[in-house]
Design a protein around this motif. Structure first.
Motif, PDB file in Angstrom:
ATOM      1  N   TRP A  14      23.897   6.291  -2.003  1.00 36.01           N
ATOM      2  CA  TRP A  14      24.305   7.585  -1.638  1.00 36.01           C
ATOM      3  C   TRP A  14      24.929   7.620  -0.401  1.00 36.01           C
ATOM      4  O   TRP A  14      24.597   7.108   0.552  1.00 36.01           O
ATOM      5  N   ALA A  15      26.091   8.500  -0.388  1.00 38.20           N
ATOM      6  CA  ALA A  15      26.665   8.772   1.053  1.00 38.20           C
ATOM      7  C   ALA A  15      26.813  10.063   1.295  1.00 38.20           C
ATOM      8  O   ALA A  15      27.302  10.878   0.197  1.00 38.20           O
ATOM      9  N   VAL A  16      26.531  10.727   2.288  1.00 40.36           N
ATOM     10  CA  VAL A  16      26.905  12.397   2.584  1.00 40.36           C
ATOM     11  C   VAL A  16      28.012  12.168   3.843  1.00 40.36           C
ATOM     12  O   VAL A  16      27.529  11.777   4.665  1.00 40.36           O
ATOM     13  N   GLN A  22      33.103  12.103  11.433  1.00 44.56           N
ATOM     14  CA  GLN A  22      31.593  11.730  11.803  1.00 44.56           C
ATOM     15  C   GLN A  22      31.226  10.750  10.564  1.00 44.56           C
ATOM     16  O   GLN A  22      31.745  10.526   9.457  1.00 44.56           O
ATOM     17  N   ASN A  23      30.249   9.690  10.953  1.00 43.06           N
ATOM     18  CA  ASN A  23      30.053   8.641  10.458  1.00 43.06           C
ATOM     19  C   ASN A  23      29.014   9.068   9.157  1.00 43.06           C
ATOM     20  O   ASN A  23      28.358  10.200   9.255  1.00 43.06           O
ATOM     21  N   LEU A 274      34.739   3.650  -1.603  1.00 46.14           N
ATOM     22  CA  LEU A 274      34.595   4.856  -2.345  1.00 46.14           C
ATOM     23  C   LEU A 274      34.588   5.999  -1.043  1.00 46.14           C
ATOM     24  O   LEU A 274      35.135   7.183  -1.551  1.00 46.14           O
ATOM     25  N   ILE A 275      33.881   5.680  -0.099  1.00 49.50           N
ATOM     26  CA  ILE A 275      33.818   6.781   0.918  1.00 49.50           C
ATOM     27  C   ILE A 275      35.040   6.928   1.524  1.00 49.50           C
ATOM     28  O   ILE A 275      35.910   7.932   1.963  1.00 49.50           O
TER      29      ILE A 275
END
Length: 281
Positions: A14-16, A22-23, A274-275
Motif C-alpha cells: 500500500w502507498a499513501v 512529499q514522499n 503506480l505511484i
C-alpha cells in the motif's frame, strides 16, 4: 490523500500519497484474493489489514486498488468493501494486469508483460488496456512463466534432454522422488505453484549444459505466442513485471533480441510505477 494498493494473494503493498512533493508512506499487509472470499466478508478482511497501519481514514479521498482476483464481477464487491472503510472516498478497483501495465508505462504506449507463477501480456495506451491475448493458465498457456519453466525442467530431466546427474541432484535437493513428483503434479492442489517453485533450482543450475538454452527457448515461446501476435509488437517498447524477468534478465533479453524486440524496462515491484501514474493523473 490517495491510497494505492498493489495486491496479490500473498501480500499487499500500500502507498499513501499526501501532498505533492512529499514522499509516500508505504506499508505491507498480508495478501488477499477477493475472488476466494465471500462478498459480505471482504470489508472485515480489508479492515484487518488497514486498521492497524492506516490512521487517517477520514482523509483518504481516493483509493486505487489493483489486485489479483479482481475479475469484472468481483470488482464491485471490492469497491463496496473498501468504500465502507473509507467514508466519502472515491474507490476504484482494477485487475492486476492493468496495475502491471500502468506501472511499466505510466505514460505513452507499450506492451506490458507479467512473468510470475503465470504469465500475461497486454497493450496499453494512455493508461488503458487496448488489447490482451488471454494467458489460458498453466495447462493451456502461461508460456514463459514460472510454472512453464518448472514443467520444462522436470520434463527435460526425465526425457534425458539435460545431463542425467541433474535428476539425482534434483531429488536430493527437493527430497522428492518420481512418485512424489506425480503426487505433487497430478493429485495435490496448486500444481502450478509447485512447478513454479522449481525456478530456484533452474537459477542455481543455469550454467549446466542445456539449462540456459531451455530458459531462452521458453521465453521465446512466450514472446512468439503472447507478444508477437500484437500487430505493432516490433514498434512498441516492451516492459516486464515480476522477479522472474529480473532473475533471468540475460536469457529474456537474448530471446527478445533474437526476435527483433526491444525490452524497455524490467521492474519487480509495480507499486512505484503506480505511484508515479497516480501522482500525474
Amino acid at each position: 490523500m490517495k491510497l494505492i494498493a498493489d495486491a496479490g494473494s500473498t501480500k499487499i503493498e500500500w502507498a499513501v500519497i499526501k501532498d505533492c512533493g512529499q514522499n509516500p508512506i508505504i506499508f505491507t499487509t498480508p495478501g488477499l484474493n477477493p475472488a476466494l472470499v465471500a462478498a459480505d466478508s471482504l470489508a472485515d478482511e480489508f479492515a484487518l489489514r488497514l486498521s492497524v497501519t492506516l490512521t487517517d481514514n477520514d482523509n483518504i479521498d481516493r483509493c486505487y486498488y489493483y489486485g489479483a482476483g479482481c475479475l469484472p464481477h468481483i470488482i464491485p464487491n471490492v469497491e463496496r468493501a473498501l468504500g465502507s472503510l473509507l467514508p466519502g472516498a472515491e474507490v476504484h478497483a482494477y485487475s492486476d494486469l492493468l496495475g502491471a501495465a500502468r506501472s511499466v508505462f505510466p505514460t505513452g504506449s507499450g506492451i506490458a508483460c507479467i512473468l510470475g507463477t503465470g504469465s500475461n501480456s497486454a497493450v496499453i495506451a494512455d493508461g488503458e488496456l487496448v488489447d490482451n491475448i488471454p494467458p489460458l493458465g498453466y495447462i493451456l498457456g502461461d508460456e514463459g512463466s514460472g510454472s512453464a519453466l518448472g514443467k520444462r525442467l522436470i520434463g527435460d530431466m526425465l526425457k534425458r534432454l539435460l545431463p542425467p546427474c541433474l535428476w539425482d541432484e534434483w531429488q536430493a535437493t527437493t527430497g522428492c522422488d518420481y512418485a512424489g513428483l506425480v503426487e505433487a503434479v497430478y493429485r495435490r492442489p496448486e500444481a502450478n505453484k509447485f512447478l513454479a517453485s522449481q525456478t530456484r533450482f533452474i537459477r542455481e543450475h543455469i550454467d549446466v549444459p542445456g539449462m540456459r538454452e531451455m530458459v531462452v527457448e521458453e521465453f521465446g515461446r512466450f514472446l512468439d505466442r503472447n507478444v508477437l501476435r500484437y500487430p505493432d509488437a516490433r514498434h512498441l517498447p516492451i516492459g516486464f513485471v515480476g522477479s522472474l524477468a529480473e532473475v533471468f534478465r540475460t536469457e529474456l533479453e537474448a530471446a527478445a533480441t533474437d526476435r527483433g524486440l526491444r525490452i524497455d524496462k524490467i521492474i519487480t515491484r509495480p507499486l512505484q510505477g503506480l505511484i508515479e501514474y497516480h501522482t500525474t493523473h
